[in-house]
Design a protein around this motif. Structure first.
Motif, PDB file in Angstrom:
ATOM      1  N   UNK A   3      85.446 125.147  -1.393  1.00 15.90           N
ATOM      2  CA  UNK A   3      86.602 124.462  -0.852  1.00 15.90           C
ATOM      3  C   UNK A   3      87.780 125.431  -0.783  1.00 15.90           C
ATOM      4  N   UNK A   4      88.555 125.304   0.285  1.00 12.69           N
ATOM      5  CA  UNK A   4      89.772 126.098   0.432  1.00 12.69           C
ATOM      6  C   UNK A   4      90.841 125.500  -0.486  1.00 12.69           C
ATOM      7  N   UNK A   5      91.583 126.330  -1.211  1.00 14.80           N
ATOM      8  CA  UNK A   5      92.672 125.775  -2.017  1.00 14.80           C
ATOM      9  C   UNK A   5      93.780 125.233  -1.117  1.00 14.80           C
ATOM     10  N   UNK A   6      94.425 124.170  -1.578  1.00 11.13           N
ATOM     11  CA  UNK A   6      95.514 123.577  -0.812  1.00 11.13           C
ATOM     12  C   UNK A   6      96.736 124.487  -0.855  1.00 11.13           C
ATOM     13  N   UNK A   7      97.604 124.327   0.144  1.00 11.59           N
ATOM     14  CA  UNK A   7      98.821 125.131   0.217  1.00 11.59           C
ATOM     15  C   UNK A   7      99.661 124.899  -1.036  1.00 11.59           C
ATOM     16  N   UNK A   8     100.097 125.976  -1.666  1.00 11.02           N
ATOM     17  CA  UNK A   8     100.919 125.874  -2.860  1.00 11.02           C
ATOM     18  C   UNK A   8     100.120 125.782  -4.142  1.00 11.02           C
ATOM     19  N   UNK A   9      98.807 125.599  -4.025  1.00 10.06           N
ATOM     20  CA  UNK A   9      97.963 125.514  -5.207  1.00 10.06           C
ATOM     21  C   UNK A   9      97.907 126.878  -5.881  1.00 10.06           C
ATOM     22  N   UNK A  10      97.948 126.883  -7.194  1.00 14.03           N
ATOM     23  CA  UNK A  10      97.899 128.137  -7.933  1.00 14.03           C
ATOM     24  C   UNK A  10      96.439 128.556  -8.047  1.00 14.03           C
ATOM     25  N   UNK A  11      96.135 129.709  -7.405  1.00  5.70           N
ATOM     26  CA  UNK A  11      94.740 130.108  -7.303  1.00  5.70           C
ATOM     27  C   UNK A  11      94.436 131.419  -8.003  1.00  5.70           C
ATOM     28  N   UNK A  12      95.441 132.219  -8.343  1.00  5.29           N
ATOM     29  CA  UNK A  12      95.167 133.531  -8.919  1.00  5.29           C
ATOM     30  C   UNK A  12      95.164 133.479 -10.436  1.00  5.29           C
ATOM     31  N   UNK A  13      94.691 134.547 -11.023  1.00  2.00           N
ATOM     32  CA  UNK A  13      94.659 134.629 -12.476  1.00  2.00           C
ATOM     33  C   UNK A  13      96.067 134.628 -13.065  1.00  2.00           C
ATOM     34  N   UNK A  14      97.050 135.080 -12.279  1.00  2.00           N
ATOM     35  CA  UNK A  14      98.432 135.138 -12.750  1.00  2.00           C
ATOM     36  C   UNK A  14      99.169 133.830 -12.492  1.00  2.00           C
ATOM     37  N   UNK A  15      98.493 132.851 -11.941  1.00  2.00           N
ATOM     38  CA  UNK A  15      99.072 131.540 -11.676  1.00  2.00           C
ATOM     39  C   UNK A  15     100.237 131.615 -10.696  1.00  2.00           C
ATOM     40  N   UNK A  16     100.055 132.404  -9.652  1.00  2.00           N
ATOM     41  CA  UNK A  16     101.056 132.520  -8.601  1.00  2.00           C
ATOM     42  C   UNK A  16     100.602 131.632  -7.446  1.00  2.00           C
ATOM     43  N   UNK A  17     101.509 130.803  -6.883  1.00  2.00           N
ATOM     44  CA  UNK A  17     101.110 129.979  -5.732  1.00  2.00           C
ATOM     45  C   UNK A  17     100.542 130.860  -4.620  1.00  2.00           C
ATOM     46  N   UNK A  18      99.462 130.402  -4.019  1.00  2.00           N
ATOM     47  CA  UNK A  18      98.751 131.216  -3.042  1.00  2.00           C
ATOM     48  C   UNK A  18      99.638 131.676  -1.888  1.00  2.00           C
ATOM     49  N   UNK A  19     100.535 130.799  -1.433  1.00  2.00           N
ATOM     50  CA  UNK A  19     101.389 131.172  -0.316  1.00  2.00           C
ATOM     51  C   UNK A  19     102.489 132.157  -0.707  1.00  2.00           C
ATOM     52  N   UNK A  20     102.643 132.442  -1.985  1.00  2.00           N
ATOM     53  CA  UNK A  20     103.643 133.410  -2.444  1.00  2.00           C
ATOM     54  C   UNK A  20     103.007 134.652  -3.071  1.00  2.00           C
ATOM     55  N   UNK A  21     101.678 134.797  -3.026  1.00  2.00           N
ATOM     56  CA  UNK A  21     101.015 135.940  -3.665  1.00  2.00           C
ATOM     57  C   UNK A  21     101.426 137.276  -3.058  1.00  2.00           C
ATOM     58  N   UNK A  22     101.636 137.325  -1.749  1.00  2.00           N
ATOM     59  CA  UNK A  22     102.056 138.586  -1.117  1.00  2.00           C
ATOM     60  C   UNK A  22     103.418 139.020  -1.641  1.00  2.00           C
ATOM     61  N   UNK A  23     104.348 138.048  -1.792  1.00  2.00           N
ATOM     62  CA  UNK A  23     105.668 138.382  -2.318  1.00  2.00           C
ATOM     63  C   UNK A  23     105.569 138.840  -3.765  1.00  2.00           C
ATOM     64  N   UNK A  24     104.712 138.167  -4.541  1.00  2.00           N
ATOM     65  CA  UNK A  24     104.512 138.560  -5.937  1.00  2.00           C
ATOM     66  C   UNK A  24     103.987 139.988  -6.020  1.00  2.00           C
ATOM     67  N   UNK A  25     102.947 140.283  -5.238  1.00  2.00           N
ATOM     68  CA  UNK A  25     102.362 141.627  -5.294  1.00  2.00           C
ATOM     69  C   UNK A  25     103.346 142.696  -4.832  1.00  2.00           C
ATOM     70  N   UNK A  26     104.141 142.406  -3.826  1.00  2.00           N
ATOM     71  CA  UNK A  26     105.147 143.365  -3.377  1.00  2.00           C
ATOM     72  C   UNK A  26     106.178 143.609  -4.474  1.00  2.00           C
ATOM     73  N   UNK A  27     106.663 142.552  -5.086  1.00  2.00           N
ATOM     74  CA  UNK A  27     107.642 142.680  -6.168  1.00  2.00           C
ATOM     75  C   UNK A  27     107.044 143.431  -7.354  1.00  2.00           C
ATOM     76  N   UNK A  28     105.824 143.082  -7.719  1.00  2.00           N
ATOM     77  CA  UNK A  28     105.149 143.738  -8.834  1.00  2.00           C
ATOM     78  C   UNK A  28     104.986 145.238  -8.564  1.00  2.00           C
ATOM     79  N   UNK A  29     104.501 145.587  -7.378  1.00  2.00           N
ATOM     80  CA  UNK A  29     104.274 147.003  -7.060  1.00  2.00           C
ATOM     81  C   UNK A  29     105.570 147.798  -7.014  1.00  2.00           C
ATOM     82  N   UNK A  30     106.621 147.229  -6.455  1.00  2.00           N
ATOM     83  CA  UNK A  30     107.906 147.936  -6.403  1.00  2.00           C
ATOM     84  C   UNK A  30     108.412 148.206  -7.818  1.00  2.00           C
ATOM     85  N   UNK A  31     108.323 147.195  -8.676  1.00  2.00           N
ATOM     86  CA  UNK A  31     108.796 147.375 -10.051  1.00  2.00           C
ATOM     87  C   UNK A  31     107.942 148.387 -10.823  1.00  2.00           C
ATOM     88  N   UNK A  32     106.632 148.320 -10.623  1.00  2.00           N
ATOM     89  CA  UNK A  32     105.746 149.262 -11.322  1.00  2.00           C
ATOM     90  C   UNK A  32     106.020 150.690 -10.877  1.00  2.00           C
TER      91      UNK A  32
END
Length: 148
Positions: A3-32
């Motif tokens: 099943x496809x996760x619903x929009x906004x459902x937390x799907x990653x191990x870090x509990x980031x909403x799926x529709x915001x994972x790209x923003x999370x990864x960008x922020x994480x990489x810039x900070x790292x």
């Protein structure tokens, strides 16, 4: 069953909403990357003169190991706060736009009803001036739901 996760459902191990994972990864990489540059500079600047490159790399790795978890957690927090603020601002904007639309719709409805009454009254006056019977019913008033 896949099943496809619903929009906004937390799907990653870090509990980031799926529709915001790209923003999370960008922020994480810039900070790292910024933190890695700072740690490398610090380790090179504070290392004794006879320290080899491998020793500096090990020191950088040791320093970064604990910081990565901290940056990951902080990135989750910043992503959630940003999403919350974005949602709150967009909801307020939409509420204002809806209120403006309702007000414009109410004003336009009033103008249209006024025009109908003026046209009806002109026909009534013309008929009376000509001595004709005028039996056209007046325009009806719409109720609060917009029905006649």
């Amino acid at each position: 069953m896949n099943q496809e996760p619903e929009r906004g459902q937390r799907a990653s191990i870090w509990s980031v909403p799926e529709d915001w994972q790209k923003w999370y990864l960008a922020l994480f990489n810039i900070q790292i990357l910024c933190l890695l540059g700072l740690v490398c500079w610090h380790e090179v600047a504070t290392a004794p003169a006879d320290t080899g490159a491998i020793d500096v790399l090990i020191a950088v790795g040791s320093s970064m190991a604990g910081l990565i978890i901290l940056v990951a957690a902080e990135s989750i927090f910043l992503t959630d706060v940003t999403k919350m603020l974005f949602t709150m601002i967009s909801d307020r904007y939409l509420q204002r736009q809806r209120a403006i639309g309702r007000e414009e719709g109410h004003t336009q409805g009033f103008v249209e009803a006024h025009e109908k009454w003026e046209e009806w009254n002109k026909r009534r006056i013309v008929a009376e001036a000509a001595g004709e019977d005028f039996n056209e019913p007046p325009p009806s008033h719409p109720d609060s739901n917009g029905r006649k």
